[in-house]
Design a protein around this motif. Structure first.
Motif, mmCIF file in Angstrom:
data_model
loop_
_atom_site.group_PDB
_atom_site.id
_atom_site.type_symbol
_atom_site.label_atom_id
_atom_site.label_comp_id
_atom_site.label_asym_id
_atom_site.label_seq_id
_atom_site.Cartn_x
_atom_site.Cartn_y
_atom_site.Cartn_z
ATOM 1 N N UNK A 138 39.646 53.302 35.245
ATOM 2 C CA UNK A 138 38.823 52.726 34.176
ATOM 3 C C UNK A 138 39.288 51.302 33.865
ATOM 4 N N UNK A 139 40.594 51.107 33.807
ATOM 5 C CA UNK A 139 41.135 49.767 33.557
ATOM 6 C C UNK A 139 40.753 48.808 34.680
ATOM 7 N N UNK A 140 40.745 49.285 35.923
ATOM 8 C CA UNK A 140 40.357 48.441 37.051
ATOM 9 C C UNK A 140 38.905 48.006 36.914
ATOM 10 N N UNK A 141 38.047 48.905 36.450
ATOM 11 C CA UNK A 141 36.640 48.545 36.254
ATOM 12 C C UNK A 141 36.498 47.478 35.167
ATOM 13 N N UNK A 142 37.247 47.631 34.096
ATOM 14 C CA UNK A 142 37.133 46.680 32.995
ATOM 15 C C UNK A 142 37.734 45.320 33.325
ATOM 16 N N UNK A 143 38.729 45.286 34.197
ATOM 17 C CA UNK A 143 39.422 44.032 34.506
ATOM 18 C C UNK A 143 39.085 43.475 35.882
ATOM 19 N N UNK A 144 37.975 43.922 36.487
ATOM 20 C CA UNK A 144 37.650 43.442 37.821
ATOM 21 C C UNK A 144 37.425 41.935 37.798
ATOM 22 N N UNK A 145 37.665 41.310 38.921
ATOM 23 C CA UNK A 145 37.625 39.850 39.012
ATOM 24 C C UNK A 145 36.222 39.308 38.791
ATOM 25 N N UNK B 194 42.025 36.785 37.217
ATOM 26 C CA UNK B 194 43.156 37.665 37.525
ATOM 27 C C UNK B 194 42.858 38.704 38.597
ATOM 28 N N UNK B 195 43.897 39.053 39.344
ATOM 29 C CA UNK B 195 43.812 40.050 40.408
ATOM 30 C C UNK B 195 44.372 41.390 39.948
ATOM 31 N N UNK B 196 44.468 41.598 38.658
ATOM 32 C CA UNK B 196 45.122 42.786 38.121
ATOM 33 C C UNK B 196 44.355 44.068 38.455
ATOM 34 N N UNK B 197 43.042 43.995 38.599
ATOM 35 C CA UNK B 197 42.287 45.218 38.876
ATOM 36 C C UNK B 197 42.597 45.771 40.261
ATOM 37 N N UNK B 198 43.009 44.923 41.188
ATOM 38 C CA UNK B 198 43.421 45.424 42.502
ATOM 39 C C UNK B 198 44.638 46.329 42.356
ATOM 40 N N UNK B 199 45.602 45.908 41.570
ATOM 41 C CA UNK B 199 46.792 46.721 41.320
ATOM 42 C C UNK B 199 46.461 48.024 40.614
ATOM 43 N N UNK B 200 45.558 47.952 39.645
ATOM 44 C CA UNK B 200 45.134 49.165 38.953
ATOM 45 C C UNK B 200 44.434 50.123 39.916
ATOM 46 N N UNK B 201 43.574 49.577 40.756
ATOM 47 C CA UNK B 201 42.854 50.413 41.714
ATOM 48 C C UNK B 201 43.783 51.075 42.714
ATOM 49 N N UNK C 35 36.938 49.246 46.386
ATOM 50 C CA UNK C 35 36.987 48.311 45.258
ATOM 51 C C UNK C 35 38.237 47.453 45.282
ATOM 52 N N UNK C 36 39.366 48.056 45.593
ATOM 53 C CA UNK C 36 40.626 47.310 45.626
ATOM 54 C C UNK C 36 40.634 46.278 46.752
#
Length: 185
Positions: A22-29, A48-55, A112-113
């Motif tokens: 869910x966090x990856x969806x909200x923080x996608x690039x 930010x590339x943070x959603x890749x890490x979350x995914x 997605x990642x």
């Protein structure tokens, strides 16, 4: 009886994986087209590339939870026999559906990642053609999160059904061998 430790640990791991998806969806690039200082070309700047890490984190945790359930149940096909009946049939169906939803969730999270990482690491296009700053489509990580949730539910019920059928089998003929060969030696 189903192991409470297995049930709680799998549920906890799956919930964390769901939260990360869910966090990856909200923080996608997201991308913006920016001209260079000389205004000769445009290029994409991604945030930010943070959603890749979350995914990736969600992907790994979901796989870990699946491994725990499969090890605890000996992947349904190994170990003691199960008593024929409703619990075994239910366990088989839940096993198949849990694997199906697991594979779909892993595919969504992995796609997605990868897509998110690709577009945040490679920037810049030179030339006169229009620039397309592609990003991960909205909903890819959300689909991964939804299937993570379905996998969690199905895995929990699979393990409960498997345990019920395993415990009902008891000893022979389903749970083991009671054939003694000593008197015939």
């Amino acid at each position: 009886m189903a192991s409470i430790v297995v049930l709680v640990s799998v549920l906890l791991i799956d919930l964390i994986a769901f939260g990360l998806a869910v966090a990856a969806e909200q923080r996608r690039s997201k991308a913006t087209v920016t001209p260079d200082s000389a205004k000769e070309y445009d290029y994409c700047i991604y945030d930010s590339d943070v959603s890749t890490g979350y995914g990736v984190g969600a992907l790994l945790l979901l796989a870990a939870a699946q491994v725990v359930v499969m090890l605890a149940s000996k992947c349904f096909c190994c170990g003691r026999g199960l008593k024929p009946g409703g619990s075994r049939a239910c366990a088989l169906l839940l096993f198949l559906f849990a694997w199906l939803t697991f594979l779909i969730a892993e595919a969504c999270l992995l796609a997605g990642s990868i897509r998110n990482a690709y577009h945040t690491r490679y920037r810049g296009v030179f030339g006169g053609e229009p620039l397309s700053c592609e990003t991960v489509r909205k909903g890819v990580f959300a689909a991964g999160a939804a299937f993570t949730f379905f996998t969690a539910i199905l895995s929990e019920f699979y393990y409960l059904s498997y345990s019920k059928s395993r415990d009902a089998a008891g000893g022979a003929p389903y749970g083991g061998s009671n054939i003694g060969m000593a008197p015939y030696s």
